[in-house]
Design a protein around this motif. Structure first.
Motif, PDB file in Angstrom:
ATOM      1  N   CYS A  34      23.366  66.858  69.335  1.00  0.00           N
ATOM      2  CA  CYS A  34      24.185  66.548  70.420  1.00  0.00           C
ATOM      3  C   CYS A  34      25.222  67.518  70.498  1.00  0.00           C
ATOM      4  O   CYS A  34      25.849  67.910  69.789  1.00  0.00           O
ATOM      5  N   HIS A  37      29.165  65.926  70.518  1.00  0.00           N
ATOM      6  CA  HIS A  37      29.832  65.499  69.684  1.00  0.00           C
ATOM      7  C   HIS A  37      29.491  66.095  68.145  1.00  0.00           C
ATOM      8  O   HIS A  37      28.330  66.612  68.248  1.00  0.00           O
ATOM      9  N   CYS A  55      23.074  60.293  74.825  1.00  0.00           N
ATOM     10  CA  CYS A  55      23.419  60.499  73.212  1.00  0.00           C
ATOM     11  C   CYS A  55      23.672  59.173  72.631  1.00  0.00           C
ATOM     12  O   CYS A  55      24.421  58.383  73.125  1.00  0.00           O
ATOM     13  N   CYS A  58      27.543  59.543  71.009  1.00  0.00           N
ATOM     14  CA  CYS A  58      28.569  59.635  71.790  1.00  0.00           C
ATOM     15  C   CYS A  58      28.543  59.191  72.984  1.00  0.00           C
ATOM     16  O   CYS A  58      29.576  58.759  73.753  1.00  0.00           O
TER      17      CYS A  58
HETATM   18 ZN   LIG Z   1      26.668  63.001  71.383  1.00  0.00          ZN
END
Ligand SMILES: [Zn+2]
Length: 577
Positions: A34, A37, A55, A58
């Motif tokens: 991702c 994050h 995601c 996050c």
């Molecule tokens: Zn993420």
């Protein structure tokens, strides 16, 4: 169709995201690490068919336009504009007109940028006419090429200069009111003046290279005003998110994956001039989580250069608290006392040596917070230990965690086991908290989610009598989403996104990726939902019957009663199966 839908229908989210994220095919999805994050797993999931991402780490979610808006830190219209330009999308005249009508605020923003651009140009043209300002820049070792690269300028003082600036603005269709609104000029008793007068001007651009404010530095020896004067904060100029030099350094940062963070404009331009083209500076303020988040889109390593004084030290220590929120590892480069990067380079020192000796920010933090440990009170000692453990605890990498715990134990003179135990304790407390938040966040039932996905995937079901009654038992926001979907003349997810608000959109995107099943038994999903929600379905139907009775619509009452009986029978049968 609106402009966003038009763009989404012409761009593949995978092609656009590939420029920022590397991912692999996994079934009908793409998966990768991702960009929003810090993680080692591949939680970032793209559904190329639906044109959305989600995601699992996050919970970031969106479509191709919100992907760009989140990763480039701009609003949706700017993201759309970037995509149109980058992928040379031809937009029909009619859509552009609609966009113009609905984006007065965007026009206001562009107007402001154009005005700042104009002042940067004017100040840059004034510079060669001031021997003192030129002498100051030469004395600081700033070359003509650097002046040009950063459009460094000079704002002359006096009423004559102000008049000249006003005339210049006027020639470019700006009014004096525009200048005062942007606070580039102020209204005095008898005439206008500017707080930038008699200062070296550093134009500040956003990450897309649009001029949005200025930093003015005094340079005359006897000038006792504040050393720096910055543009006033406004909706287009926010010191907490802007980084000086980012638009110039972006490419070098992306290529090397590294960035140097310094404290002042002069430090930044001298660093760039000395070959460290991947340098940025904060605008005389502390580094914020937003700064780091923005940087983490381009770099995975950040070298913080701070002045050898105690304010610089404190600034670097504060960064330790911020860095676990972003996917970036930080290193600290400490310069000798009374030196800043500009003076250090000017004296002919080799910064490369200091970079080699850069210290991991956590080690740096532990070294400094334990320095005076022995001589502290018990209360202070406990606070220091807790602070260190909190920071270590937030680190993702177990090996790094262990090494730092050992380092802390050694420096604090405490047994390692005690620190490890305490660390586990903190960890458990924080995970319990997270689990609780996650549970609270979604009270939607599985069967409900399944039926919702089914209806989005197979919109022909929406018109079925039993589904119409059943979908009234959905929880919000699913109920609203389904109602909006039902009212669309053309039922596709892309069109649905036009009528949903942000919360509804995010909820739909999240469910479509987290709960999509490749093969489903339609009747079973419907049955499960009806079984679980039987009570509210029955209640809703009874309410409808009551309404129909009030209206005197006997025909409707009859149909509904019959339907209720059938449904009851079905549910009873279903529950024995
Ligand atoms: Zn993420």
């Amino acid at each position: 169709m609106n402009l966003f839908t038009y763009i989404k229908e012409r761009l593949s989210i995978a092609d656009v995201a590939r420029e920022y994220v590397s991912f692999k095919k996994a079934g009908i999805y793409y998966k990768g690490t991702c960009p929003f994050h810090q993680e080692k797993d591949a939680s970032f999931t793209i559904s190329p068919h639906k044109g959305i991402f989600y995601c699992f780490g996050c919970h970031a979610t969106g479509d191709v336009i919100s992907f760009i808006s989140q990763i480039e830190g701009c609003n949706q219209f700017e993201a759309a504009k970037l995509l149109i330009e980058k992928y040379s999308i031809d937009i029909p005249e009619q859509l552009l007109q609609e966009k113009k009508d609905s984006t007065t605020s965007l026009d206001e923003k562009n107007h402001y940028f154009a005005l700042c651009e104009l002042m940067a140009k004017w100040c840059n043209e004034q510079l060669p006419q001031s021997p003192q300002a030129m002498a100051y820049l030469t004395q600081r070792n700033i070359t003509p090429a650097t002046i040009k690269h950063f459009t460094i300028g000079y704002f002359p003082s006096g009423i004559k200069a102000i008049k000249q600036f006003q005339r210049f603005a006027h020639q470019h269709d700006f009014l004096i009111k525009d200048l005062t609104d942007a606070r580039l000029l102020m209204e005095g008793k008898n005439c206008h003046y500017s707080s930038f007068e008699e200062r070296i001007i550093f134009p500040i651009t956003d990450h897309l290279g649009r001029c949005c404010g200025f930093g003015g530095r005094v340079f005359q020896k006897d000038d006792d005003r504040a050393k720096y004067y910055n543009s006033h904060e406004n909706s287009f100029f926010n010191k907490g998110t802007l980084l000086f030099g980012l638009s110039q350094a972006k490419k070098a940062i992306q290529q090397s994956g590294k960035a140097f963070l310094v404290e002042g404009y002069t430090d930044c331009v001298i660093m760039a001039q000395s070959g460290y083209t991947n340098t940025i500076a904060t605008l005389g303020t502390a580094c914020t989580p937003q700064h780091l988040k923005q940087l983490s889109h381009y770099a995975d390593q950040l070298y913080v250069l701070f002045d050898g004084d105690s304010a610089g030290l404190q600034a670097a220590l504060r960064l330790t608290q911020l860095c676990w929120d972003v996917n970036i590892s930080m290193w600290v480069i400490q310069l000798p006392t009374n030196e800043d990067p500009a003076s250090y380079l000017k004296a002919g020192n080799d910064l490369g040596e200091n970079i080699k000796k850069a210290e991991d920010i956590f080690s740096f933090f532990i070294r400094f917070s334990t320095q005076q440990f022995k001589h502290q009170t018990l209360k202070k000692k406990m606070a220091i230990v807790r602070e260190i453990l909190n920071i270590i605890n937030a680190i993702d990498d177990d090996l790094k965690k262990m090494i730092l715990l050992q380092e802390a134990a050694f420096k604090l003179g405490l047994p390692l086991e005690a620190l490890t135990r305490e660390c586990h304790h903190i960890h458990e407390q924080s995970t319990q908290k997270i689990v609780k938040i996650m549970v609270d966040k979604s009270n939607l039932h599985e069967g409900e989610k399944k039926l919702f996905i089914l209806l989005i995937e197979k919109p022909y079901l929406l018109e079925r009598e039993d589904i119409i009654i059943m979908s009234s038992a959905f929880s919000e926001p699913l109920k609203t989403i389904i109602n909006k979907y039902r009212s669309l003349p053309q039922k596709s997810f892309t069109f649905l996104s036009e009528v949903l608000n942000d919360d509804e959109m995010q909820c739909a995107q999240r469910l479509l990726i987290t709960h999509a099943q490749e093969q489903v038994n339609v009747e079973q999903v419907i049955r499960e939902f009806a079984k679980r929600n039987w009570k509210s379905i029955a209640l809703n139907t009874k309410e409808k019957i009551a309404e129909a009775q009030k209206r005197g619509d006997d025909q409707e009452v009859k149909i509904l009663l019959q339907y209720l009986q059938e449904l009851k029978k079905k549910v009873l049968n279903w529950s024995v199966q």
